[in-house]
Design an enzyme around this catalytic site. Sequence first.
Site, short mmCIF file in Angstrom:
data_model
loop_
_atom_site.label_atom_id
_atom_site.label_comp_id
_atom_site.label_asym_id
_atom_site.label_seq_id
_atom_site.Cartn_x
_atom_site.Cartn_y
_atom_site.Cartn_z
N HIS A 139 0.86 -1.19 0.12
CA HIS A 139 0.09 0.09 -0.12
C HIS A 139 0.92 1.15 0.12
CE1 HIS A 139 -4.42 2.12 1.05
NE2 HIS A 139 -3.35 3.16 1.09
N HIS B 90 1.65 4.91 -2.19
CA HIS B 90 1.38 5.94 -3.28
C HIS B 90 2.30 6.73 -3.75
CE1 HIS B 90 -2.98 5.92 -2.15
NE2 HIS B 90 -2.64 5.35 -0.77
N LEU B 91 3.13 6.75 -5.11
CA LEU B 91 3.66 7.18 -6.43
C LEU B 91 3.81 7.95 -6.66
CD1 LEU B 91 5.43 3.73 -7.21
CD2 LEU B 91 5.37 4.77 -5.11
N ARG B 92 2.15 8.65 -6.49
CA ARG B 92 1.45 10.22 -6.62
C ARG B 92 2.35 10.59 -8.57
NH1 ARG B 92 -1.25 10.52 -2.88
NH2 ARG B 92 -0.46 10.94 -1.73
N ASP C 132 -9.40 3.59 -3.35
CA ASP C 132 -8.31 3.46 -1.82
C ASP C 132 -8.16 5.53 -1.89
OD1 ASP C 132 -6.23 3.25 0.85
OD2 ASP C 132 -4.74 4.61 -0.26
N ASP D 2 0.94 1.99 3.41
CA ASP D 2 0.36 3.79 3.07
C ASP D 2 1.32 5.04 3.27
OD1 ASP D 2 -1.58 4.86 1.97
OD2 ASP D 2 -3.37 5.25 3.96
O1 DOR Z 1 -4.19 9.87 4.75
C1 DOR Z 1 -4.42 9.55 3.50
N1 DOR Z 1 -4.01 9.83 2.07
N2 DOR Z 1 -5.42 7.83 3.26
C2 DOR Z 1 -5.82 7.54 2.37
O2 DOR Z 1 -7.04 7.47 2.40
C3 DOR Z 1 -4.89 8.74 0.45
C4 DOR Z 1 -4.05 8.93 1.26
C5 DOR Z 1 -3.43 9.93 0.09
O3 DOR Z 1 -3.51 9.65 -1.27
O4 DOR Z 1 -2.21 10.95 0.15
#
Ligand code: DOR
Length: 428
Positions: free
Chosen positions: A64, A66-68, A156, A309
């Site tokens: 999990h 996020h690579l943006r 997500d 995350d």
């Molecule tokens: O805090 C969070 N940031 N929760 C998420 O579910 C998404 C994530 C994000 O993409 O910044």
Amino acid sequence: MKRTVIQGGHVVDPETGIDGLFDIVIEDGKILSVGDSKPGTGDWKLETIDATDKVVTPGLIDMHTHLREPGHEYKETIQTGCLAAVHGGFTTICCMPNTQPVNDNQSVTDYILKKARAAGSVRVYPIGAVSQGLKGKNLAEYGEMKAAGVVALSDDGNPVMNAQLMRRAMEYAKAFELLIISHCEDRDLTSNGVMNEGVTATRLGLAGIPNSSESVMVARDIALCELTGAPVHIAHVSTEDSVRIIRNAKERGLPVTAETAPHYFSLTEEAVLNYDTNAKVHPPLRTAKDREAIRQGLADGAIDIIASDHAPHSSVEKEVEFEAAANGLIGMETSLPLSLKLLEKGFLSLTDLVLKMSVNPARVLRLDHIGLKPGNPADLTVIDLEKRFTINADTFRSKSRNTPFNGWQVKGKAVITMVGGKVVFNDY
Ligand code: DOR
């Protein structure tokens, strides 16, 4: 030809049941043997890595992140995200689809995979969107994305609020043998909340998010899992109620799995007391009672996986008033040392940790290669359990700095990350 021997390390692999001092022999990027066998003689160049007093595990997997990229490259790129991953000891990561454009089709999946190949360090598996544009209205193209290489589906960042759409998503995902990863949040209950609901929020004058915002959706998605027979994975579990509901579903034999993130077993809502926006995250940090339940859930198996995350945000989104700040914190470079604290506290053994951070994610995602079996690609992590250091965001490889753990004293660090027999990170 080259042979590499990782010598004398404490090899821990719950997949094969190996737990002891062994040598690992690697040839052509693959594991040849794990045991007492010596590299032998032959027409090859021999490289030796001394792993005395170190732990050697199957490569860590963060399912999990996020690579943006595409779209928010000022927060992170696939390349900097991959660097952060190897720095944290990860050999495989999955990236969520809430990019710009959203990864809800083959061309975005192709783009991510192309960029990941160019970065050339960790294995990157994209996760496709459940709904087109993450809007929760129409299903995305699962067959097309599966063919392009997604390993799971998730909206997500957003919940799938419409239960009928989630039912259909599960039915189609099952047909395509794709796992649904659910961001469990009832947006009506979240309302305008920005932190956990309770006395701390009242004291700070901030609107709260109740635990039920998460747990009613956990219960709903477990009911839909029972209805459709499709497996469901619950993302970033933060509350005691969610852990109880998941445990109960498992006892009933339902195909439910769950993950939590290090901030939920390391921090409480008190981290927000000075309005630190680095501690603003969705779901929010909860109470000490919830944190204890998360630790117990990890200990008894209700929670299968630790995932970071990793959610990079720039100072533009974080150095603002608490209400206006973006949700999320970065985690790939702090996940391992924070998780190792659970060993000291007696919640996990080393074997459990390797299960939660490598073997279980590989099983849940049905990856081709699990553990240190001969013939598998030589993906492994060498960990120095005794290495003490102070978390310093300025040393991170990630492009962003949004961590509430800056300045924490920790013990235990990945010192070598190897992917396909190649050392991609070395801090020996
Ligand atoms: O805090 C969070 N940031 N929760 C998420 O579910 C998404 C994530 C994000 O993409 O910044």
